[in-house]
Design a protein around this motif. Structure first.
Motif, PDB file in Angstrom:
ATOM      1  N   ILE A  12       0.848  -1.205   0.000  1.00 48.23           N
ATOM      2  CA  ILE A  12       0.000   0.000   0.000  1.00 48.23           C
ATOM      3  C   ILE A  12       0.880   1.250   0.000  1.00 48.23           C
ATOM      4  CG2 ILE A  12      -1.632   1.345   1.414  1.00 48.23           C
ATOM      5  CD1 ILE A  12      -2.937  -1.079   0.162  1.00 48.23           C
ATOM      6  N   LYS A  13       1.921   1.247   0.831  1.00 54.66           N
ATOM      7  CA  LYS A  13       2.812   2.416   0.921  1.00 54.66           C
ATOM      8  C   LYS A  13       3.480   2.687  -0.422  1.00 54.66           C
ATOM      9  CE  LYS A  13       3.746   2.134   5.893  1.00 54.66           C
ATOM     10  NZ  LYS A  13       4.668   1.616   6.924  1.00 54.66           N
ATOM     11  N   ARG A  14       3.886   1.610  -1.104  1.00 57.32           N
ATOM     12  CA  ARG A  14       4.534   1.793  -2.421  1.00 57.32           C
ATOM     13  C   ARG A  14       3.540   2.326  -3.453  1.00 57.32           C
ATOM     14  NH1 ARG A  14       6.052  -3.215  -4.276  1.00 57.32           N
ATOM     15  NH2 ARG A  14       5.367  -4.379  -2.435  1.00 57.32           N
ATOM     16  N   LEU A  15       2.288   1.860  -3.319  1.00 55.95           N
ATOM     17  CA  LEU A  15       1.252   2.305  -4.270  1.00 55.95           C
ATOM     18  C   LEU A  15       0.925   3.789  -4.040  1.00 55.95           C
ATOM     19  CD1 LEU A  15      -0.644   1.475  -6.543  1.00 55.95           C
ATOM     20  CD2 LEU A  15      -2.271   0.636  -4.820  1.00 55.95           C
ATOM     21  N   VAL A  16       0.892   4.183  -2.777  1.00 57.89           N
ATOM     22  CA  VAL A  16       0.635   5.607  -2.449  1.00 57.89           C
ATOM     23  C   VAL A  16       1.744   6.479  -3.061  1.00 57.89           C
ATOM     24  CG1 VAL A  16       0.593   7.282  -0.549  1.00 57.89           C
ATOM     25  CG2 VAL A  16      -0.668   5.136  -0.329  1.00 57.89           C
ATOM     26  N   GLU A  17       2.969   6.028  -2.907  1.00 55.92           N
ATOM     27  CA  GLU A  17       4.146   6.735  -3.452  1.00 55.92           C
ATOM     28  C   GLU A  17       4.001   6.878  -4.968  1.00 55.92           C
ATOM     29  OE1 GLU A  17       5.680   8.408  -1.245  1.00 55.92           O
ATOM     30  OE2 GLU A  17       6.710   9.059  -3.099  1.00 55.92           O
ATOM     31  N   TRP A  18       3.648   5.774  -5.588  1.00 53.60           N
ATOM     32  CA  TRP A  18       3.504   5.727  -7.051  1.00 53.60           C
ATOM     33  C   TRP A  18       2.392   6.679  -7.509  1.00 53.60           C
ATOM     34  CZ3 TRP A  18       2.517   0.582 -10.176  1.00 53.60           C
ATOM     35  CH2 TRP A  18       2.938   0.804 -11.500  1.00 53.60           C
ATOM     36  N   ARG A  19       1.309   6.711  -6.723  1.00 54.66           N
ATOM     37  CA  ARG A  19       0.183   7.599  -7.084  1.00 54.66           C
ATOM     38  C   ARG A  19       0.644   9.054  -7.025  1.00 54.66           C
ATOM     39  NH1 ARG A  19      -5.211   7.114  -3.474  1.00 54.66           N
ATOM     40  NH2 ARG A  19      -3.764   7.780  -1.860  1.00 54.66           N
ATOM     41  N   LYS A  20       1.442   9.368  -6.016  1.00 52.81           N
ATOM     42  CA  LYS A  20       1.965  10.737  -5.882  1.00 52.81           C
ATOM     43  C   LYS A  20       2.836  11.073  -7.098  1.00 52.81           C
ATOM     44  CE  LYS A  20       2.396  11.337  -0.913  1.00 52.81           C
ATOM     45  NZ  LYS A  20       3.258  10.558  -0.033  1.00 52.81           N
ATOM     46  N   GLN A  21       3.736  10.151  -7.443  1.00 56.29           N
ATOM     47  CA  GLN A  21       4.690  10.442  -8.546  1.00 56.29           C
ATOM     48  C   GLN A  21       3.976  10.596  -9.899  1.00 56.29           C
ATOM     49  OE1 GLN A  21       7.191   7.027  -8.330  1.00 56.29           O
ATOM     50  NE2 GLN A  21       8.103   7.660  -6.352  1.00 56.29           N
ATOM     51  N   THR A  22       2.881   9.844 -10.061  1.00 55.73           N
ATOM     52  CA  THR A  22       2.209   9.858 -11.379  1.00 55.73           C
ATOM     53  C   THR A  22       1.000  10.806 -11.396  1.00 55.73           C
ATOM     54  OG1 THR A  22       0.866   8.006 -10.624  1.00 55.73           O
ATOM     55  CG2 THR A  22       2.841   7.451 -11.895  1.00 55.73           C
ATOM     56  N   ASN A  23       0.737  11.443 -10.225  1.00 57.61           N
ATOM     57  CA  ASN A  23      -0.449  12.318 -10.153  1.00 57.61           C
ATOM     58  C   ASN A  23      -1.735  11.603 -10.529  1.00 57.61           C
ATOM     59  OD1 ASN A  23       0.712  14.717  -9.259  1.00 57.61           O
ATOM     60  ND2 ASN A  23       1.535  15.108 -11.317  1.00 57.61           N
ATOM     61  N   ALA A  24      -1.742  10.282 -10.388  1.00 61.96           N
ATOM     62  CA  ALA A  24      -2.968   9.527 -10.692  1.00 61.96           C
ATOM     63  C   ALA A  24      -3.979   9.791  -9.570  1.00 61.96           C
ATOM     64  CB  ALA A  24      -2.649   8.038 -10.790  1.00 61.96           C
ATOM     65  N   MET A  25      -5.245   9.451  -9.827  1.00 56.85           N
ATOM     66  CA  MET A  25      -6.280   9.838  -8.865  1.00 56.85           C
ATOM     67  C   MET A  25      -7.072   8.641  -8.336  1.00 56.85           C
ATOM     68  SD  MET A  25      -6.917  13.082  -8.194  1.00 56.85           S
ATOM     69  CE  MET A  25      -8.674  13.436  -8.226  1.00 56.85           C
ATOM     70  N   PHE A  26      -6.531   7.461  -8.434  1.00 55.35           N
ATOM     71  CA  PHE A  26      -7.333   6.301  -8.034  1.00 55.35           C
ATOM     72  C   PHE A  26      -7.434   6.186  -6.508  1.00 55.35           C
ATOM     73  CE2 PHE A  26      -3.563   4.127  -6.715  1.00 55.35           C
ATOM     74  CZ  PHE A  26      -2.561   4.580  -7.590  1.00 55.35           C
ATOM     75  N   ALA A  27      -8.542   5.605  -6.054  1.00 47.73           N
ATOM     76  CA  ALA A  27      -8.697   5.291  -4.633  1.00 47.73           C
ATOM     77  C   ALA A  27      -8.018   3.945  -4.385  1.00 47.73           C
ATOM     78  CB  ALA A  27     -10.177   5.215  -4.287  1.00 47.73           C
ATOM     79  N   ILE A  28      -7.496   3.751  -3.184  1.00 49.28           N
ATOM     80  CA  ILE A  28      -6.817   2.497  -2.825  1.00 49.28           C
ATOM     81  C   ILE A  28      -7.708   1.699  -1.889  1.00 49.28           C
ATOM     82  CG2 ILE A  28      -4.804   1.475  -1.681  1.00 49.28           C
ATOM     83  CD1 ILE A  28      -3.166   3.908  -2.573  1.00 49.28           C
TER      84      ILE A  28
END
Ligand code: DX5
Ligand code: ZN
Length: 236
Positions: free
Chosen positions: A167-183
């Motif tokens: 989850i932590k890695r996915l949050v990081e990835w979302r930040k870097q890609t400016n994606a908007m998905f819910a986890i």
């Protein structure tokens, strides 16, 4: 990317009871109790006995739930082969969001577009043994990423602890890609790990047996919400 849950009554973090664990001889009454506890999102686990070693239910149950609960946000998790063939049926049944597994859909982009074109929100799910890198090409076209914290097929399994780091890695990835998905995390969620999960960045906690095996269902949903909110306030 639009907010995946346009319904103003839904804010994150949220708890999505999974009806897989409900007593199907009184499904409506059980869902009503979960809603009394504050549930606004209902997680519906569809299994075909091929992609996972269990068979659960199909569009008919979604239709019945939609009829009784027009206000609930139905988060439909397809653990099935060839999801593409069934999207129309789950759309017509009244789903709000449909999630398909990255492991099973050779034409995932087409499936996600089909869900979107039907006016629904779309999600992608990954199993515990699947690397986040498999989501490379879809992260910017989904409203939700469902991270399985058990091997799919049955409720009541033990939570896989490495999910927290995922989850932590996915949050990081979302930040870097400016994606908007819910986890979303699905499997083995309980009062023991709910706070840690939202502190790590989880937006939606799917809880089946923790909710429907509880003595007092509304109470348990409220307690899970409380843990989720505490964890959310601890996010770094
Ligand atoms: C896949 C299902 C389950 C269910 C949650 O097996 O998706 O994870 O939703 O079940 P519990 O909360 O009982 O583990
Ligand atoms: Zn699920």
């Amino acid at each position: 990317m639009a907010d995946p849950f346009p319904n103003p009554k839904i804010s994150f973090p949220t708890v999505a009871p999974s009806i897989l664990a409900a007593d199907f001889s009184q499904l409506s009454a059980q869902i009503k109790l979960a809603a009394e506890g504050g549930a606004k999102v209902l997680h519906c686990d569809v299994m075909d006995g091929h992609f996972v070693p269990n068979i659960s239910f199909g569009p008919m149950v979604i239709e019945a739930v939609r009829k009784d609960f027009p206000e609930l946000f139905l988060d439909v998790h397809l653990m099935i082969e060839n999801p593409d063939h069934y999207i129309d049926a789950f759309v017509d049944a009244g789903s709000n969001l449909i999630t398909v597994h990255i492991e099973v859909d050779r034409h995932i982009n087409r499936t996600l577009s089909k869900i979107r074109e039907a006016g629904l929100r779309c999600g992608v799910a990954i199993n515990p043994g699947t690397s986040l890198s498999m989501l490379d090409e879809v992260l910017n076209s989904v409203d939700l990423v469902c991270v399985m914290s058990v091997n799919p097929g049955f409720g009541g399994q033990a939570f896989i602890p490495s999910t927290i780091n995922k989850i932590k890695r996915l949050v990081e990835w979302r930040k870097q890609t400016n994606a908007m998905f819910a986890i979303e995390v699905d499997g083995g969620v309980s009062l023991k790990n709910a706070e840690k999960l939202t502190a790590a960045g989880t937006d939606i906690l799917v809880a089946g047996s923790s909710v429907f095996n509880a003595e007092e269902i509304p109470h348990r949903v409220r307690d899970l919400f409380q843990k989720a909110i505490i964890g959310n306030s601890e996010r770094v």
